[in-house]
Design a protein around this motif. Structure first.
Motif, PDB file in Angstrom:
ATOM      1  N   GLY A  88      54.598 -20.825  34.681  1.00  0.00           N
ATOM      2  CA  GLY A  88      55.739 -21.439  34.031  1.00  0.00           C
ATOM      3  C   GLY A  88      56.055 -22.815  34.575  1.00  0.00           C
ATOM      4  N   THR A  89      57.033 -23.451  33.951  1.00  0.00           N
ATOM      5  CA  THR A  89      57.435 -24.791  34.333  1.00  0.00           C
ATOM      6  C   THR A  89      58.145 -24.758  35.676  1.00  0.00           C
ATOM      7  OG1 THR A  89      57.902 -25.020  31.995  1.00  0.00           O
ATOM      8  CG2 THR A  89      58.473 -26.858  33.401  1.00  0.00           C
ATOM      9  N   ILE A  90      57.773 -25.687  36.547  1.00  0.00           N
ATOM     10  CA  ILE A  90      58.449 -25.805  37.842  1.00  0.00           C
ATOM     11  C   ILE A  90      59.290 -27.077  37.785  1.00  0.00           C
ATOM     12  CG2 ILE A  90      58.162 -25.954  40.311  1.00  0.00           C
ATOM     13  CD1 ILE A  90      57.273 -23.346  39.194  1.00  0.00           C
ATOM     14  N   THR A  91      60.583 -26.915  37.974  1.00  0.00           N
ATOM     15  CA  THR A  91      61.475 -28.057  37.907  1.00  0.00           C
ATOM     16  C   THR A  91      61.723 -28.605  39.309  1.00  0.00           C
ATOM     17  OG1 THR A  91      63.363 -26.590  38.042  1.00  0.00           O
ATOM     18  CG2 THR A  91      62.597 -27.158  35.871  1.00  0.00           C
ATOM     19  N   VAL A  92      62.378 -29.733  39.353  1.00  0.00           N
ATOM     20  CA  VAL A  92      62.689 -30.369  40.639  1.00  0.00           C
ATOM     21  C   VAL A  92      63.595 -29.467  41.470  1.00  0.00           C
ATOM     22  CG1 VAL A  92      63.845 -32.354  41.652  1.00  0.00           C
ATOM     23  CG2 VAL A  92      62.350 -32.663  39.712  1.00  0.00           C
ATOM     24  N   LYS A  93      64.455 -28.742  40.776  1.00  0.00           N
ATOM     25  CA  LYS A  93      65.372 -27.852  41.489  1.00  0.00           C
ATOM     26  C   LYS A  93      64.653 -26.614  42.020  1.00  0.00           C
ATOM     27  CE  LYS A  93      70.027 -26.024  40.786  1.00  0.00           C
ATOM     28  NZ  LYS A  93      71.091 -25.809  39.820  1.00  0.00           N
ATOM     29  N   MET A  94      63.575 -26.228  41.340  1.00  0.00           N
ATOM     30  CA  MET A  94      62.882 -24.989  41.713  1.00  0.00           C
ATOM     31  C   MET A  94      61.774 -25.237  42.717  1.00  0.00           C
ATOM     32  SD  MET A  94      63.248 -21.849  40.966  1.00  0.00           S
ATOM     33  CE  MET A  94      62.389 -20.462  41.684  1.00  0.00           C
ATOM     34  N   ALA A  95      61.228 -26.452  42.777  1.00  0.00           N
ATOM     35  CA  ALA A  95      60.046 -26.713  43.596  1.00  0.00           C
ATOM     36  C   ALA A  95      60.277 -26.423  45.088  1.00  0.00           C
ATOM     37  CB  ALA A  95      59.589 -28.156  43.387  1.00  0.00           C
ATOM     38  N   PRO A  96      61.420 -26.778  45.699  1.00  0.00           N
ATOM     39  CA  PRO A  96      61.603 -26.422  47.116  1.00  0.00           C
ATOM     40  C   PRO A  96      61.602 -24.926  47.352  1.00  0.00           C
ATOM     41  CG  PRO A  96      63.211 -28.045  46.440  1.00  0.00           C
ATOM     42  CD  PRO A  96      62.545 -27.589  45.208  1.00  0.00           C
ATOM     43  N   ARG A  97      62.085 -24.164  46.373  1.00  0.00           N
ATOM     44  CA  ARG A  97      62.068 -22.695  46.509  1.00  0.00           C
ATOM     45  C   ARG A  97      60.633 -22.175  46.449  1.00  0.00           C
ATOM     46  NH1 ARG A  97      66.929 -25.287  45.321  1.00  0.00           N
ATOM     47  NH2 ARG A  97      68.634 -23.904  45.876  1.00  0.00           N
ATOM     48  N   VAL A  98      59.830 -22.753  45.559  1.00  0.00           N
ATOM     49  CA  VAL A  98      58.427 -22.329  45.473  1.00  0.00           C
ATOM     50  C   VAL A  98      57.717 -22.620  46.782  1.00  0.00           C
ATOM     51  CG1 VAL A  98      56.282 -22.653  44.219  1.00  0.00           C
ATOM     52  CG2 VAL A  98      58.422 -22.699  42.995  1.00  0.00           C
ATOM     53  N   LYS A  99      57.984 -23.791  47.347  1.00  0.00           N
ATOM     54  CA  LYS A  99      57.348 -24.155  48.624  1.00  0.00           C
ATOM     55  C   LYS A  99      57.779 -23.192  49.724  1.00  0.00           C
ATOM     56  CE  LYS A  99      55.209 -27.111  51.358  1.00  0.00           C
ATOM     57  NZ  LYS A  99      55.391 -26.400  52.605  1.00  0.00           N
ATOM     58  N   ARG A 100      59.055 -22.837  49.734  1.00  0.00           N
ATOM     59  CA  ARG A 100      59.535 -21.924  50.783  1.00  0.00           C
ATOM     60  C   ARG A 100      58.891 -20.546  50.632  1.00  0.00           C
ATOM     61  NH1 ARG A 100      65.799 -20.973  52.194  1.00  0.00           N
ATOM     62  NH2 ARG A 100      65.470 -22.973  53.189  1.00  0.00           N
TER      63      ARG A 100
END
Lengths: 239, 394
Positions: A88-100
């Motif tokens: 799915g789409t990764i937004t700027v708000k979601m990207a730090p959570r994905v990295k964590r």
């Protein structure tokens, strides 16, 4: 200048042990093969499912395709998982959570980018709130194109990942993964209307076609728009 | 005009009524959680196991769709809005194309209206099936071994996706509606396939009801997450959430679009407003949609399926200045599309396009409903609201 140690004997306690116990070298390689087989066939998936591809991911885990038969069990926590499927789409708000969440996964770990949004951002890539591809945040091992990919394509991607894991565990060279090229705008043969590089005057062939089509426009307009040199060349050719 | 404050507690202001010395625990729920149905985050303040206050945070899937639509042409917007409500894409493209037709004054042929109604009702069944599967999975292993209902619902949903693949060539994002009609005509043998599939699903719905007639399922849903009719109307809830609270409202009957004025749509309502009422309303809607689709699919009149030529160049559209609001009933409620025509390139793309998502309004009920419930009930309540974050965040 480095010392040449090529003719010096290499001594290690394990060598003596292996010399005393014939068959130990066979045992270590056998254990490695067993580990390889186990890792390859028990890739537990952590679904980073944000949007549409998440639904197709669920369809892949459900009854028709049944991805579980390859040992890819879906887990809801990163701490028990080997593979992160970014669907799915990764937004700027979601990207730090994905990295964590990626950092919370134990090694060895792999990442699969599912769908064109996760690969490159797709048509959202110019939007202010969408990052252009998950590989700008975390490394990706397998790309599965599609919008969204069918469950069968996701299964094919997981099989490719199994092959890659097997190669890597066997110590063979793994070809580096290259992100597929983003579709480029094909430049039209005739410039678009808003294109500043579009020719202001119509071309020689277009003028010829306009004559043969017997358009309702007055012929002097065509003459006026035709470049001089081309028109002269035409007359000479005709004579 | 005086603004009267309702006499219920305001979830954002009344936390001060609790003792500041109380040992409140802050629990972060999401944005990545299997039960949040996407990327959604709720911060819950717990007193023991009881939720005292819940603050939802949205925007983790904000993709700027409305802004993107301003620079695309009318024909290019349809596949973009497919991705908004990705569980029911047929309704998205139908909504945006209905708005463009109202803006340009395009007539839709009667055959295209029949096809739109049929695919909409079949899509409604698929959407409710997905909701039922994920809702039963959220409630956990209590019901017949965890993921049984999920597997069953997806088994039947795949059959519906096969129907759409036969019709449009696509499994998921169809791009079949266009300005003035449809792109794909009904292929030969499709009607028999629809009858076979929907007849099969109608039998399976009885099976779902039989397995979910279970004391644990009842204990988890009955009396949990009650939304009163007044609260539902105040928050702008629509669709099954509003009907489960006892308000008899359905756009298919009250503001008919397509050919719904010729149909006798039975609006399913229920009293109670809890999770069980929402479950009952959706299951009855599935049966009603199956009935409508099966009745229509044999009586599709012949004729063209598109009122205009396929639009490829922007200059072929003639758009006047003006603004329209078009609403239709999706599985989640009223999906509104508000379009302002005009601007610099008036014939190519809209000046402004606003989408009114029903899921965002459904999520706004969370701060009112969650306080007083346990953490396990929060999962059931969030699942029963059926939010789709792609639609809520856009």
């Amino acid at each position: 200048m480095a010392v040449d140690e090529s003719d010096l004997p290499f001594e290690h306690p394990l060598y003596d042990l292996m010399a005393k116990m014939p068959g130990l070298d066979l045992a270590t390689t056998s254990v490695d093969k067993l580990l390889n087989w186990g890792v390859r066939n028990s890739l537990w998936i952590f679904p980073m499912a944000t949007s549409c591809c998440g639904i197709e991911f669920m369809a892949a885990a459900a009854s028709r395709v049944d991805m579980d038969r390859m040992g890819t069990i879906v887990r809801g926590t990163p701490r028990q998982s080997d593979v992160m499927v970014v669907a799915g789409t990764i937004t700027v708000k979601m990207a730090p959570r994905v990295k964590r969440l990626w950092d919370q996964m134990p090694e060895p770990k792999w990442c699969v980018a599912m769908g064109s949004c996760a690969i490159s951002g797709d048509f959202y890539r110019d939007i202010y709130s969408v990052i252009p591809g998950i590989d700008t945040v975390i490394p990706v091992d397998v790309y599965i194109p599609g919008c969204p990919p069918n469950p069968e394509e996701l299964m094919g991607g997981m099989l490719a990942l199994q092959e890659k894991v097997a190669l890597k565990r066997a110590g063979l060279r793994v070809p580096p993964e290259v992100r597929p090229e983003t579709a480029k705008m094909i430049k039209p043969r005739v410039g678009r209307a808003e294109d500043p590089t579009r020719e202001k005057l119509i071309g020689h062939h277009q003028a010829l076609q306009a004559r043969t089509l017997d358009l309702t426009e007055p012929a002097d307009l065509v003459e006026a728009m035709t470049p001089k040199a081309a028109a002269d060349g035409d007359q000479e050719g005709g004579a | 005009m005086t603004l009267e404050r309702p006499d219920r507690a305001d979830p954002y202001l009344d936390l001060d009524e609790y003792e500041p010395e109380a040992d409140l625990m802050v629990l972060n729920f999401g944005p990545q959680h299997p039960s949040t149905h996407g990327v959604f985050r709720v911060v819950m303040y717990l007193d023991g196991e009881t939720i005292v206050k819940a603050v939802p945070y949205a925007g983790y899937l904000h993709r700027g769709v409305e802004k993107l639509c301003e620079k695309l042409t009318y024909a290019q917007i349809t596949p973009i809005v497919d991705k908004n409500d990705y569980v029911a894409p047929m309704f998205n493209e139908q909504a945006v194309n209905m708005a463009f037709e109202a803006l340009t004054g395009t007539e839709v042929p009667i055959r295209a209206q029949y096809i739109r109604t049929i695919v909409g009702e079949i899509q409604r069944v698929a959407s409710h099936l997905l909701w039922l599967g994920t809702f039963a999975m959220d409630l956990g292993g209590a019901i017949g071994g965890g993921t049984s209902v999920f597997m069953w619902c997806f088994r039947e949903r795949e059959m519906i996706l096969d129907l759409f693949e036969h019709l449009t060539g696509c499994r998921f994002h169809y791009n079949t509606h266009t300005l003035g009609g449809n792109r794909h005509d009904i292929p030969a043998g499709w009607a028999e396939k629809v009858h076979a599939t929907l007849g099969h699903i109608a039998q399976r719905v009885d099976e779902y009801e039989a397995i979910l007639d279970h004391p644990i399922f009842k204990a988890r849903t009955e009396g949990v997450g009650v939304i009163s009719a007044q609260l539902a109307l105040d928050l702008g809830l629509t669709g099954p959430l509003l009907r489960a609270s006892g308000v008899d409202h359905d756009l298919r009957r009250d503001a008919p679009y397509n050919i719904y004025d010729q149909l006798d749509v039975q609006v399913m309502t229920d009293t109670g407003g809890d999770c069980a009422a929402r479950y009952r309303v959706r299951v009855r809607e599935m049966r009603e949609s199956i009935r409508i689709a099966r009745a229509l699919v044999d009586n599709v009149p012949p004729g063209p399926i598109c009122g205009t030529k396929p639009i490829k160049l922007p200059v072929q559209t003639r758009v006047k200045d003006g603004q329209v609001y078009v609403a239709l009933e999706t599985p989640r409620g009223e999906l509104g599309t508000y379009v302002i025509g005009g601007g610099d390139n008036r014939n190519a793309s809209p000046y402004r396009l606003k989408i009114r998502p029903p899921s965002l309004h459904a999520l706004s009920a969370l701060p009112y409903v969650l306080p007083g419930h346990g953490v396990s009930d929060a999962v059931a309540i969030l699942g029963s609201l059926d939010p789709i974050m792609g639609e809520a965040d856009r």
